[in-house]
Design a protein around this motif. Structure first.
Motif, short mmCIF file in Angstrom:
data_model
loop_
_atom_site.label_atom_id
_atom_site.label_comp_id
_atom_site.label_asym_id
_atom_site.label_seq_id
_atom_site.Cartn_x
_atom_site.Cartn_y
_atom_site.Cartn_z
N GLY A 18 -14.29 -11.24 -5.07
CA GLY A 18 -12.63 -10.75 -5.54
C GLY A 18 -11.95 -9.41 -4.89
N LEU A 19 -10.92 -9.17 -5.42
CA LEU A 19 -10.13 -8.04 -4.90
C LEU A 19 -11.05 -6.75 -4.94
CD1 LEU A 19 -7.31 -6.99 -3.83
CD2 LEU A 19 -6.83 -6.26 -6.28
N GLY A 20 -10.99 -6.03 -4.12
CA GLY A 20 -11.93 -4.57 -3.94
C GLY A 20 -13.26 -4.81 -4.24
N MET A 21 -13.91 -6.10 -3.99
CA MET A 21 -15.36 -6.39 -4.41
C MET A 21 -15.79 -6.63 -2.83
SD MET A 21 -15.65 -5.24 -7.34
CE MET A 21 -14.31 -4.83 -8.80
N THR A 22 -17.22 -6.72 -2.81
CA THR A 22 -17.90 -7.20 -1.58
C THR A 22 -19.08 -8.28 -1.88
OG1 THR A 22 -19.77 -5.70 -1.67
CG2 THR A 22 -17.60 -4.75 -0.95
N SER A 23 -19.65 -8.75 -0.75
CA SER A 23 -20.77 -9.71 -0.87
C SER A 23 -21.77 -9.13 -1.82
CB SER A 23 -21.27 -10.35 0.51
OG SER A 23 -21.47 -9.08 1.20
N GLN A 24 -21.95 -7.87 -1.83
CA GLN A 24 -23.06 -7.13 -2.70
C GLN A 24 -23.03 -7.52 -4.15
OE1 GLN A 24 -25.94 -5.50 -1.40
NE2 GLN A 24 -25.24 -6.43 0.49
N SER A 25 -21.90 -7.94 -4.32
CA SER A 25 -21.72 -8.24 -5.78
C SER A 25 -22.66 -9.44 -6.40
CB SER A 25 -20.27 -8.51 -6.29
OG SER A 25 -19.38 -7.64 -5.51
N PHE A 26 -23.15 -10.18 -5.25
CA PHE A 26 -23.61 -11.51 -5.47
C PHE A 26 -25.08 -11.25 -5.10
CE2 PHE A 26 -19.37 -13.07 -4.73
CZ PHE A 26 -19.04 -13.57 -5.98
N ALA A 27 -25.47 -10.01 -4.80
CA ALA A 27 -27.03 -9.98 -4.48
C ALA A 27 -27.87 -10.35 -5.64
CB ALA A 27 -27.15 -8.33 -4.24
#
Length: 265
Positions: A18-27
């Motif tokens: 989402g906004l301001g977030m990256t793929s690392q959020s789903f690690a």
């Protein structure tokens, strides 16, 4: 659009943050899925490892970026997982490019329209109005660090005291987001109204919402369940907006069950 693929033996699952977030959020989620799934994660322009977008770049262009990744990797039978604004990116992709390559949608914590108006109770934060949206826009430009820090804090359940490691996971990369990308995506999502359009998304859809969400504190999941022709709703009773971090084991189980249960549908 930067992407990372971890090839696996089974179905393809593509995550859009989402906004301001990256793929690392789903690690944690991608690790939890294990080798039985072919996992792709992306960073929107100006986020994570993706380059800053050019002037004039829009939310529609983000959907085009996603299409380029899917085409470049020659992906088929994809499950798109969109979190928050990432879900709106997936809606745009499906409206524009159809379902030739995408078979399933997972919409995580998103409303079809973010602004409050008479008869509509599912605005962001329960009551975002034009003044609040303008204030957020001004803060994104003048003090993005403060805006992004508050956004990360609001990702977790109301009344919760999340582990510092969880907030740092989101915040470290979030603070690198470009102002231009924030403004482009935020202004884009504010002007998109999916209430009458979302019913055209006919593919199997999993709606995932946190019962203690501060970003979307109303029963917008139930509204979406009624609006979509082939949807199911999973509520996470102990979670807020980042439920895949707050109840990670259950999120992985729910995602696996949905993907595996709709294979070949």
């Amino acid at each position: 659009m930067h992407h990372v693929r971890r090839p696996g033996a089974g179905p393809i699952v593509l995550f859009v943050p989402g906004l301001g977030m990256t793929s690392q959020s789903f690690a944690h989620t991608t690790a939890g899925l294990g080798p039985g799934y072919d996992v792709v994660t992306v960073d929107l322009r100006g986020h994570g490892s993706s380059p800053t977008p050019p002037p004039g770049w829009t939310l529609d262009d983000a959907a085009a970026d996603l299409a380029q990744v899917i085409d470049r990797l020659d992906l088929h039978d994809v499950t798109l997982v969109g979190w928050s604004l990432g879900a709106t990116v997936t809606y745009n992709y499906l409206e524009r490019y159809g379902t030739d390559r995408v078979s399933r949608l997972v919409s995580v914590e998103m409303s079809p329209y973010l602004l409050r108006e008479e008869g509509w109770e599912h605005a962001a934060f329960g009551g975002l109005d034009a003044f609040g949206a303008l204030h957020a826009t001004q803060q994104q430009w003048a003090d993005p660090d403060r805006y992004l820090t508050a956004l990360v804090e609001n990702c977790f359940a109301a009344g919760a005291d999340p582990e510092p490691a969880l907030t740092q996971l989101l915040l470290a990369d979030s603070l690198k987001t470009s102002r231009l990308a924030l403004l482009a995506l935020w202004s884009g999502v504010l002007t998109q109204d999916w209430r009458e359009r979302i019913g055209a998304l006919t593919l199997p859809t999993l709606l995932v919402h946190g019962a203690k969400s501060r970003i979307f504190p109303t029963e917008v999941g139930k509204w979406l369940l009624g609006a979509l022709p082939d949807a199911r709703l999973e509520m996470f009773s102990e979670s807020g907006h980042a439920l895949f971090l707050e109840e990670p084991g259950r999120f992985v189980r729910v995602l696996r069950d949905f993907v595996d249960g709709t294979a070949g549908a």
